[in-house]
Design a protein around this motif. Structure first.
Motif, PDB file in Angstrom:
ATOM      1  N   ALA A  42      75.308  69.948  64.374  1.00 57.17           N
ATOM      2  CA  ALA A  42      73.781  70.767  64.238  1.00 57.17           C
ATOM      3  C   ALA A  42      74.069  71.302  65.688  1.00 57.17           C
ATOM      4  O   ALA A  42      74.480  70.894  66.613  1.00 57.17           O
ATOM      5  CB  ALA A  42      72.908  69.993  64.091  1.00 57.17           C
ATOM      6  N   SER A  43      73.376  72.765  65.529  1.00 53.71           N
ATOM      7  CA  SER A  43      73.376  73.388  66.926  1.00 53.71           C
ATOM      8  C   SER A  43      72.249  73.163  67.877  1.00 53.71           C
ATOM      9  O   SER A  43      72.421  73.166  69.050  1.00 53.71           O
ATOM     10  CB  SER A  43      73.193  75.093  66.611  1.00 53.71           C
ATOM     11  N   SER A  44      71.421  72.209  67.208  1.00 52.77           N
ATOM     12  CA  SER A  44      70.563  71.737  68.231  1.00 52.77           C
ATOM     13  C   SER A  44      69.573  70.490  67.557  1.00 52.77           C
ATOM     14  O   SER A  44      69.954  70.299  66.365  1.00 52.77           O
ATOM     15  CB  SER A  44      69.547  72.797  68.720  1.00 52.77           C
ATOM     16  N   ILE A  45      68.860  69.831  68.440  1.00 52.82           N
ATOM     17  CA  ILE A  45      68.243  68.593  67.658  1.00 52.82           C
ATOM     18  C   ILE A  45      67.094  69.248  66.747  1.00 52.82           C
ATOM     19  O   ILE A  45      67.091  68.733  65.675  1.00 52.82           O
ATOM     20  CB  ILE A  45      67.364  68.020  68.651  1.00 52.82           C
ATOM     21  N   GLU A  46      66.624  70.145  66.963  1.00 54.87           N
ATOM     22  CA  GLU A  46      65.660  70.954  66.129  1.00 54.87           C
ATOM     23  C   GLU A  46      66.252  71.549  64.756  1.00 54.87           C
ATOM     24  O   GLU A  46      65.821  71.000  63.659  1.00 54.87           O
ATOM     25  CB  GLU A  46      64.809  72.324  66.849  1.00 54.87           C
ATOM     26  N   GLU A  47      67.740  71.919  64.691  1.00 55.77           N
ATOM     27  CA  GLU A  47      68.213  72.221  63.536  1.00 55.77           C
ATOM     28  C   GLU A  47      68.569  70.861  62.827  1.00 55.77           C
ATOM     29  O   GLU A  47      68.325  70.813  61.560  1.00 55.77           O
ATOM     30  CB  GLU A  47      69.632  72.865  63.984  1.00 55.77           C
ATOM     31  N   ALA A  48      69.104  69.753  63.418  1.00 56.61           N
ATOM     32  CA  ALA A  48      69.260  68.594  62.852  1.00 56.61           C
ATOM     33  C   ALA A  48      68.076  68.153  62.010  1.00 56.61           C
ATOM     34  O   ALA A  48      68.116  67.527  61.041  1.00 56.61           O
ATOM     35  CB  ALA A  48      69.949  67.574  63.841  1.00 56.61           C
ATOM     36  N   ARG A  49      66.902  67.947  62.927  1.00 56.73           N
ATOM     37  CA  ARG A  49      65.527  67.733  62.142  1.00 56.73           C
ATOM     38  C   ARG A  49      65.254  68.558  60.930  1.00 56.73           C
ATOM     39  O   ARG A  49      64.809  67.892  60.125  1.00 56.73           O
ATOM     40  CB  ARG A  49      64.536  67.773  63.228  1.00 56.73           C
ATOM     41  N   ARG A  50      65.422  69.658  61.168  1.00 53.16           N
ATOM     42  CA  ARG A  50      65.303  70.651  59.904  1.00 53.16           C
ATOM     43  C   ARG A  50      66.227  70.332  58.723  1.00 53.16           C
ATOM     44  O   ARG A  50      65.657  70.083  57.677  1.00 53.16           O
ATOM     45  CB  ARG A  50      65.339  72.000  60.334  1.00 53.16           C
ATOM     46  N   LEU A  51      67.339  70.014  58.931  1.00 49.58           N
ATOM     47  CA  LEU A  51      68.194  69.711  57.947  1.00 49.58           C
ATOM     48  C   LEU A  51      67.812  68.498  57.309  1.00 49.58           C
ATOM     49  O   LEU A  51      67.880  68.214  56.073  1.00 49.58           O
ATOM     50  CB  LEU A  51      69.839  69.425  58.409  1.00 49.58           C
ATOM     51  N   MET A  52      67.545  67.335  57.918  1.00 51.65           N
ATOM     52  CA  MET A  52      67.166  66.143  57.533  1.00 51.65           C
ATOM     53  C   MET A  52      65.560  66.264  56.797  1.00 51.65           C
ATOM     54  O   MET A  52      65.562  65.612  55.769  1.00 51.65           O
ATOM     55  CB  MET A  52      66.860  64.820  58.591  1.00 51.65           C
ATOM     56  N   ARG A  53      64.798  67.051  57.322  1.00 45.95           N
ATOM     57  CA  ARG A  53      63.480  67.100  56.664  1.00 45.95           C
ATOM     58  C   ARG A  53      63.784  67.854  55.320  1.00 45.95           C
ATOM     59  O   ARG A  53      63.236  67.347  54.239  1.00 45.95           O
ATOM     60  CB  ARG A  53      62.517  68.021  57.563  1.00 45.95           C
ATOM     61  N   GLU A  54      64.810  68.716  55.174  1.00 46.46           N
ATOM     62  CA  GLU A  54      65.025  69.415  53.795  1.00 46.46           C
ATOM     63  C   GLU A  54      65.486  68.536  53.170  1.00 46.46           C
ATOM     64  O   GLU A  54      65.050  68.550  51.846  1.00 46.46           O
ATOM     65  CB  GLU A  54      65.986  70.415  54.171  1.00 46.46           C
ATOM     66  N   ARG A  55      66.378  67.406  53.148  1.00 52.29           N
ATOM     67  CA  ARG A  55      67.144  66.580  52.463  1.00 52.29           C
ATOM     68  C   ARG A  55      66.095  65.586  51.864  1.00 52.29           C
ATOM     69  O   ARG A  55      66.063  65.086  50.607  1.00 52.29           O
ATOM     70  CB  ARG A  55      68.381  65.918  53.163  1.00 52.29           C
ATOM     71  N   PHE A  56      65.212  65.134  52.944  1.00 51.99           N
ATOM     72  CA  PHE A  56      64.145  63.780  52.418  1.00 51.99           C
ATOM     73  C   PHE A  56      63.164  64.424  51.529  1.00 51.99           C
ATOM     74  O   PHE A  56      62.643  63.731  50.908  1.00 51.99           O
ATOM     75  CB  PHE A  56      63.542  63.240  53.934  1.00 51.99           C
ATOM     76  N   THR A  57      62.775  65.753  51.804  1.00 50.12           N
ATOM     77  CA  THR A  57      61.707  66.196  51.012  1.00 50.12           C
ATOM     78  C   THR A  57      62.332  66.874  49.448  1.00 50.12           C
ATOM     79  O   THR A  57      61.377  67.102  48.916  1.00 50.12           O
ATOM     80  CB  THR A  57      60.760  67.115  51.573  1.00 50.12           C
ATOM     81  N   ALA A  58      63.598  66.858  49.264  1.00 52.38           N
ATOM     82  CA  ALA A  58      64.040  67.241  47.854  1.00 52.38           C
ATOM     83  C   ALA A  58      63.331  66.515  47.015  1.00 52.38           C
ATOM     84  O   ALA A  58      63.536  65.174  47.357  1.00 52.38           O
ATOM     85  CB  ALA A  58      65.713  67.412  48.163  1.00 52.38           C
ATOM     86  N   PRO A  59      63.142  66.849  45.933  1.00 50.08           N
ATOM     87  CA  PRO A  59      62.768  65.877  44.751  1.00 50.08           C
ATOM     88  C   PRO A  59      63.820  64.928  44.184  1.00 50.08           C
ATOM     89  O   PRO A  59      63.341  63.945  43.644  1.00 50.08           O
ATOM     90  CB  PRO A  59      62.139  66.925  43.927  1.00 50.08           C
ATOM     91  N   ASP A  72      55.919  58.938  50.768  1.00 51.70           N
ATOM     92  CA  ASP A  72      54.809  58.583  52.085  1.00 51.70           C
ATOM     93  C   ASP A  72      55.478  57.120  52.642  1.00 51.70           C
ATOM     94  O   ASP A  72      55.235  57.200  53.734  1.00 51.70           O
ATOM     95  CB  ASP A  72      53.729  58.103  51.304  1.00 51.70           C
ATOM     96  N   GLU A  73      55.979  56.492  51.880  1.00 56.10           N
ATOM     97  CA  GLU A  73      56.660  55.285  52.345  1.00 56.10           C
ATOM     98  C   GLU A  73      57.744  55.588  53.622  1.00 56.10           C
ATOM     99  O   GLU A  73      57.841  54.898  54.617  1.00 56.10           O
ATOM    100  CB  GLU A  73      57.140  54.312  51.372  1.00 56.10           C
ATOM    101  N   ARG A  74      58.596  56.504  53.344  1.00 60.35           N
ATOM    102  CA  ARG A  74      59.527  57.141  54.322  1.00 60.35           C
ATOM    103  C   ARG A  74      58.914  57.725  55.445  1.00 60.35           C
ATOM    104  O   ARG A  74      59.272  57.231  56.739  1.00 60.35           O
ATOM    105  CB  ARG A  74      60.531  58.249  53.680  1.00 60.35           C
ATOM    106  N   ASN A  75      58.003  58.442  55.289  1.00 59.51           N
ATOM    107  CA  ASN A  75      57.161  59.063  56.648  1.00 59.51           C
ATOM    108  C   ASN A  75      56.338  58.097  57.283  1.00 59.51           C
ATOM    109  O   ASN A  75      56.189  58.179  58.415  1.00 59.51           O
ATOM    110  CB  ASN A  75      56.215  60.073  55.981  1.00 59.51           C
ATOM    111  N   ALA A  76      56.032  56.830  56.544  1.00 69.94           N
ATOM    112  CA  ALA A  76      55.137  56.029  57.409  1.00 69.94           C
ATOM    113  C   ALA A  76      56.069  55.009  58.264  1.00 69.94           C
ATOM    114  O   ALA A  76      55.546  54.392  59.212  1.00 69.94           O
ATOM    115  CB  ALA A  76      54.438  54.943  56.232  1.00 69.94           C
ATOM    116  N   ARG A  77      57.424  54.847  58.103  1.00 71.29           N
ATOM    117  CA  ARG A  77      58.107  54.089  58.997  1.00 71.29           C
ATOM    118  C   ARG A  77      58.244  54.556  60.194  1.00 71.29           C
ATOM    119  O   ARG A  77      58.760  54.086  61.037  1.00 71.29           O
ATOM    120  CB  ARG A  77      59.926  54.304  58.433  1.00 71.29           C
ATOM    121  N   GLY A  78      57.833  55.792  60.576  1.00 71.03           N
ATOM    122  CA  GLY A  78      57.744  56.175  62.124  1.00 71.03           C
ATOM    123  C   GLY A  78      58.713  57.038  62.366  1.00 71.03           C
ATOM    124  O   GLY A  78      59.471  57.366  63.237  1.00 71.03           O
TER     125      GLY A  78
END
Length: 78
Positions: A42-59, A72-78
């Motif tokens: 990943a080119s940056s921390i922000e890029e890595a977070r964006r990629l993971m957010r895309e993966r985790f929100t995929a249906p 909701d359970e994944r997001n509640a883990r902190g």
């Protein structure tokens, strides 16, 4: 690299070594490859977070080990 989940639990640094060496990590169970980690720089921390957010929100996102969590359970883990 090739490993098992048990090896990863004993030595979590296996994941770091595969990522830092930029080589695929095959995770084997019962003599068969059940998952492959494909490191991507990943080119940056922000890029890595964006990629993971895309993966985790995929249906169709699934985590193959353990009981699947809802979004909701994944997001509640902190």
């Amino acid at each position: 690299m090739t490993t098992t989940l048990e090896d990863i639990h004993r030595d979590p640094a296996i994941l770091d070594r595969a990522i830092s060496s930029r080589e695929p990590l095959d995770i084997v169970s019962g003599g068969e490859v059940t998952a492959t980690l494909w490191p991507r720089v990943a080119s940056s921390i922000e890029e890595a977070r964006r990629l993971m957010r895309e993966r985790f929100t995929a249906p169709d996102w699934q985590f193959s080990v353990g009981t699947p969590l809802s979004r909701d359970e994944r997001n509640a883990r902190g």
